[in-house]
Design an enzyme around this catalytic site. Structure first.
Site, PDB file in Angstrom:
ATOM      1  N   GLU A  17     -56.150  50.391  35.251  1.00 19.48           N
ATOM      2  CA  GLU A  17     -56.508  51.315  36.323  1.00 19.48           C
ATOM      3  C   GLU A  17     -56.666  52.729  35.797  1.00 19.48           C
ATOM      4  O   GLU A  17     -57.539  53.478  36.232  1.00 19.48           O
ATOM      5  CB  GLU A  17     -55.444  51.292  37.433  1.00 19.48           C
ATOM      6  N   ASP A  26     -65.186  54.286  42.501  1.00 19.47           N
ATOM      7  CA  ASP A  26     -65.023  53.189  41.545  1.00 19.47           C
ATOM      8  C   ASP A  26     -66.362  52.513  41.278  1.00 19.47           C
ATOM      9  O   ASP A  26     -67.418  53.006  41.708  1.00 19.47           O
ATOM     10  CB  ASP A  26     -63.958  52.196  42.037  1.00 19.47           C
TER      11      ASP A  26
END
Length: 220
Positions: A17, A26
């Site tokens: 992450e 994202d």
């Protein structure tokens, strides 16, 4: 059964992450912040320009991981959860953190424990495209999923091989961001990473992962 994700599983999540204190989109365009957090922050949706502190990022990670650990231990999502070890459930927590509880349920439906481990590799696409980052994450999750659980860690040194070396490499990648291949082979690069970690922690720098080094890195 363990009541929380283990150190190797948490390290996987943190490694893949990453942590960004300013909101970003994202790979599929969802506003995200901290360690892959897409929910609300203090009642506000993540949006362009939002910033948080490292302390807040850590707090969000803790609550998000606890939520997905709950899904990985819920037989409505993982029918065989009670027959799985902590590495398997920790690997599935990382998977759910990334892919969501709906995909976790699909992954585990009508599959044996062994089949779930193999099927993890299928979830490497976003927007219909194979992404190298997702491929690497699924491989790392599968490695952890297949790793035998042991709480008595062996002393590891250059030339050693096996599942404990894989766990060590995962933890070193999280702690140092060193990008080791999690291949279960303790070579020169892994030795150098152990030495770097030992120096940073004020431990004897010998490139050997013994009890004191294990205690430090498992407590990260």
């Amino acid at each position: 059964m363990a009541d929380a994700i283990n150190a190797a599983g948490l390290a996987l999540i943190k490694q893949f992450e990453g942590c960004k204190l300013t909101a970003y989109k994202d790979s599929v365009g969802v506003w995200t912040i901290g360690y892959g957090h897409t929910g609300k922050v203090d009642g506000k949706s993540v949006c362009k320009g939002m910033t948080i502190t490292q302390s807040k990022a850590n707090s969000l990670l803790e609550s998000d991981v606890a939520k997905f650990w709950g899904y990985a231990n819920n037989t409505s999502y993982v029918p065989l959860a009670k027959s799985m070890n902590e590495n398997q459930r920790s690997a599935l927590t990382s998977f759910a953190f990334n892919c969501g509880q709906s995909n976790l349920k699909t992954l585990c439906k009508d599959r044996t424990i062994a089949e779930i481990g193999e099927a993890l590799l299928l979830y490497n696409k976003a927007g219909g495209m194979v992404l190298s980052g997702l491929t690497a994450r699924r491989r790392a999750e599968r490695k952890l999923y297949l790793t035998e659980v042991t709480h008595d860690m062996d002393t590891l040194r250059n030339g050693d091989k096996g599942q404990q070396v894989t766990v060590l490499q995962i933890l070193l990648n999280s702690a140092l961001g060193c990008g080791l291949e999690t291949d279960g082979k303790f070579g020169n690069l892994t030795k150098a990473a152990v030495e770097q970690y030992q120096a940073a922690e004020g431990l004897t720098v010998d490139g050997i992962c013994g009890p004191l080094t294990w205690d430090a890195i498992l407590g990260e």
